[in-house]
Write an enzyme that holds these catalytic residues in place. Structure first.
Site, short mmCIF file in Angstrom:
data_model
loop_
_atom_site.label_atom_id
_atom_site.label_comp_id
_atom_site.label_asym_id
_atom_site.label_seq_id
_atom_site.Cartn_x
_atom_site.Cartn_y
_atom_site.Cartn_z
N THR A 128 -9.72 20.55 -25.83
CA THR A 128 -8.48 20.88 -24.78
C THR A 128 -8.36 19.20 -23.25
O THR A 128 -7.45 18.69 -23.76
CB THR A 128 -8.48 21.39 -23.82
OG1 THR A 128 -7.85 22.75 -24.54
CG2 THR A 128 -7.31 22.23 -22.92
N ASP A 171 -29.36 8.36 -24.81
CA ASP A 171 -29.26 9.92 -23.19
C ASP A 171 -29.47 8.61 -21.92
O ASP A 171 -30.01 8.68 -21.31
CB ASP A 171 -29.50 10.54 -23.45
CG ASP A 171 -29.42 11.33 -22.75
OD1 ASP A 171 -28.82 11.34 -21.44
OD2 ASP A 171 -29.75 13.02 -22.48
N LYS A 185 -23.79 11.88 -14.53
CA LYS A 185 -23.89 12.30 -13.38
C LYS A 185 -23.76 11.51 -12.12
O LYS A 185 -22.08 11.17 -12.00
CB LYS A 185 -25.47 11.90 -13.64
CG LYS A 185 -26.38 13.53 -14.24
CD LYS A 185 -27.81 13.37 -13.72
CE LYS A 185 -28.00 14.39 -14.71
NZ LYS A 185 -27.95 15.08 -13.52
N PHE A 233 -34.88 15.62 -23.04
CA PHE A 233 -33.64 16.68 -22.20
C PHE A 233 -32.42 15.62 -22.20
O PHE A 233 -33.00 15.00 -21.63
CB PHE A 233 -34.15 16.84 -20.46
CG PHE A 233 -33.25 18.19 -19.80
CD1 PHE A 233 -33.36 18.87 -19.66
CD2 PHE A 233 -31.82 17.58 -19.67
CE1 PHE A 233 -32.68 19.84 -19.83
CE2 PHE A 233 -30.65 18.26 -18.94
CZ PHE A 233 -31.12 19.68 -19.28
#
Lengths: 519, 519
Positions: free
Chosen positions: A399, A350, A381, A244
């Site tokens: 931005t 990840d 997280k 995931f």
């Protein structure tokens, strides 16, 4: 400790910690082994009570000021107040995935308080996002400071008009815990963005290597405006089945957790390989697991060979935290690093869910003992700030480029982790909890299996998705907020201040639930 | 006003505003016409001085407490302190796009103060992201409240453990300015995420229509896990040449601003159509412009026909704010709505840069006077919260689902816009500035052209990219922080509290720069 002949059962926790601190200069893996070794099941209860009695800053499980003693249930969950709020919100937003509404003012430490006044032990923590406790005093104090107020209400476009405080915040906060070998950081807004911008960086870095010093060709400049090669090159990031990595279009093309995450959304035809399906406990199935890992490594090489020159990055979670809490051994990751190096494929680790202490090390990949670092490590997280560490020369821009207020929050979280020895706390608590889960497993062999994990990043399996669901529903009514991983696992994602006493509360309630499931 | 025979030059601004407020129940377009009509060039200076003298809450340009009087330059920009910070940060992050480092504590209202103490009039505002002034008192006060502190340090996974305050914050804040006809909002982290999640919503909504009540097929469930059709369907979002919609993989596939934004990044083969290249001033070229718009509308239909059943959404900015400040007329957008309706293509209006008051209406698409609303309106930047309004039934999910602290900030910003009549201020100031720019154009016909825009969302062109660059560099040294749009435009993205006196400061300095460019 053991080497020095000190009797574990007679020494205080702070003594152990002092020895541990002395070992800081040494091999961290060895330190971990010693630490977990001394905290064997037979001793842990003695430690636990020592921990609970003590409140010095040097004890890992310093009591959280004003924390509740235990769960307290006063209504069904969700209760009438949560249901009312749900009806109200439902006019404006999809509420189907919500468990209950939280009174964040009343929530403290490891306990979340819902709209109806139910006090629950939280081992979900907004999907592994909280770390140092609800309303942690250090964060309350910081949030009231002028520095935080200024950063919050004047969020800059950091790529254009960065704050004078930004270089210091980056250096003393996020970079102070940079994975070994990675000296730069790109800041982003969330975990999905962190992965997506990391993929962009990997593609750009690859194309720069291919192109050398040559300028962009006219064909590249024109074709990219039409979303066509060679300007928009036909390159890919490969990933693992069960992985995931987020839900935006690039990250979702690498996510392989379940169909509901992916169905109806166009995707890049990026390839995948199998992730090892290991048997637990790992020690008992070493030979079989090695074979399984070799099979998957071979598949990785085949996919790269088959897509020669197209696969320029590979993303992997240290533990597949959504797809079923699937593990692989350091051997697997060492080989993966070797294969990706050989084929010039960037290794993207990840750590959105595994990072920031949950495994007892700051980064889960520190457990692998790699010769050369990963090329990219992504985070979000528990860090509250999101982004990725790397060592590439970049021209990635947008931005916000992340949010300075979250970078400030990361600094406080990092300082609290260090000052309060929360990694050690995770190691102690994790060992305690894992042992407790093993006891549940041996008592309820028909229900509980595959106890696994590192630190407090733990999980166990139930026989079916139905039982997983039922277990979670009953558990919540008893005062524990949790979710599953994959189709039949229960996962632990508590905060870093989760102490043995909290673990024991879970174990006692889980025992009740298991009894009920049998009845 | 005019209808009621009040002599404009003799009435105070608050009188005008009272009449304006009475008209609120009526046709907003008519109100706007009246308002801008009375504020003709000959009267504007009188108003301006009235505005500057008055400080009641009902005047649009209520003076910002403690704001600087004018730019003040004490060093080259970037100065030695900014350069030092840049060197420090450069070890960790790419600093090439940064103008200077900002002391946000010292910045006030419309003026940004850099690390060296230079005070600059800011008409860039972190790429159109600031609205009610640096360190706006309303935000300082709110940021110190317990509600904000709690929301900031306990950011929840709103899809799972939302705050009890969330339904109220959504209802009284973001939903209080929902575009007419759209009754739901999906919250996200940034503008790119807002667009990406909107695309996902459009794809899912389309597939639900196609599928009806039938369940997912096994083929769909299995193929999506391999990133293949039919589970990962071959559908697309079309966009316009020159459009900018973000930099993640889905949003970047719709961005068509310039090659540097897109090169080396894989993209979906989603199609594009031409955006009208109008001639300015619009009134002078009505027939020609109509022809140009019809040409583009025909192209849109051809693209949809050519990709029959594949194009399920079309995204468009009301004003192409990165690709050169390109406009189209209400006629164009009305026809676009008609075409997309006929072909069952969702119309996504990207108001990330144009939204929240910059055009003198809360949403720029309110200027179009559509029969039926757009299907989706996305927002970020000045709203500080990001996301999209819609009326679909959704199952879009991720960890954060936006950030409650930014939703709280949006509520304060919205309240300030209403309480201080900032939309009216934008209308007044915009008219003043546009007239001033027209004067510059008539005086410097060899340099300035194509003065255009609505509200303070204005722009003008210089002859070449080199002159654009030179103009901006000299302007910054004189104390105005700005950037270009496209390859030769200068764009205005000031805050909503930008008053005629600030506009005049710009005009005076721009005159100096133009003189210098001629010398």
């Amino acid at each position: 400790m053991v080497d020095q002949g000190i009797s574990v059962s007679n020494c205080s926790f702070s003594q152990i910690l002092d020895v541990d601190l002395e070992l800081r200069g040494g091999d961290p893996f060895r330190r971990y082994i010693i630490f977990t070794h001394i905290l064997s099941v037979s001793n842990i209860r003695a430690f636990s009570s020592t921990i609970n009695r003590r409140a010095t800053p040097s004890t890992p499980a310093r009591p959280f000021p004003g924390e509740y003693d235990a769960p307290k249930i006063v209504s069904a969950i969700p209760g009438p107040e949560s249901k009312k709020l749900s009806q109200e919100l439902d006019k404006r937003q999809d509420t189907r995935t919500q468990h209950f509404f939280v009174d964040y003012k009343k929530s403290k430490g490891n306990y979340v308080v819902d709209a109806d006044g139910n006090v629950m032990l939280d081992i979900l923590c907004s999907i592994a996002s909280h770390s140092i406790g609800y309303n942690a005093p250090a964060l309350v104090e910081a949030a009231r400071s002028e520095e935080w107020v200024t950063a919050l209400i004047n969020r800059p476009a950091t790529g254009v008009q960065p704050s004078t405080t930004w270089p210091g915040v980056i250096e003393n906060g996020i970079m102070s815990v940079a994975p070994k070998g990675l000296n730069q950081v790109f800041t982003a807004m969330c975990g999905s963005c962190a992965n997506e911008t990391a993929y962009k960086a990997v593609f750009m870095h690859h194309m720069r290597k291919v192109r050398g010093d040559a300028p962009y060709t006219q064909e590249e400049l024109q074709s990219c405006m039409k979303n066509e090669a060679p300007g928009a090159p036909n390159l890919s990031i490969m990933s693992f089945k069960g992985g995931f990595h987020g839900r935006l279009f690039g990250s979702l093309s690498t996510t392989r957790s379940k169909a509901l995450h992916k169905i109806d959304i166009p995707a890049f035809d990026w390839p995948q390989a199998s992730f090892p399906a290991l048997k637990y406990p790992l020690e008992q199935f070493e030979a079989e697991n090695r074979k399984e890992e070799d099979r998957c490594l071979k598949e990785v090489e085949e996919v790269i060979e088959k897509n020669k020159g197209k696969v320029v990055g590979l993303i992997v979670e240290p533990i597949q935290g959504e797809g079923g809490d699937n593990y692989a051994t350091p051997y697997f990751f060492q080989k993966l690093r070797k294969i990706t190096k050989e084929h010039d494929v960037a290794l993207i680790v990840d750590e959105v869910q595994t990072g920031v202490g949950a495994t007892g090390k700051f980064w889960a990949h520190e457990h692998w003992d790699l010769d050369t670092p990963p090329d990219v490590v992504t985070f979000s997280k528990k860090m509250q700030a999101a982004g990725f560490y790397h060592s590439m020369d970049l021209r990635n821009f947008n931005t916000w480029l992340g949010d300075p207020i979250r970078a400030l929050q990361a600094s406080v979280i990092i300082k609290e982790i260090k000052d309060n020895h929360l990694l050690e706390n995770v190691q102690v608590t994790g060992e305690y909890l894992k042992n407790g889960l093993e006891k549940l497993r041996s008592k309820h062999t028909d229900l509980v299996s595959n106890v696994r994990g590192v630190g407090t990043f733990l999980a166990f399996d139930l026989p079916t998705p139905e039982l997983q669901d039922k277990f979670l529903r009953i558990l919540r009514q008893k005062g524990v907020e949790a979710t599953g991983s994959g189709t039949r696992s229960i996962r632990f994602r508590p905060m870093l201040i989760f102490a043995p006493k909290h673990a024991q509360q879970f174990l006692d309630l889980a025992e009740e639930v298991l009894q009920q499931l049998k009845a």
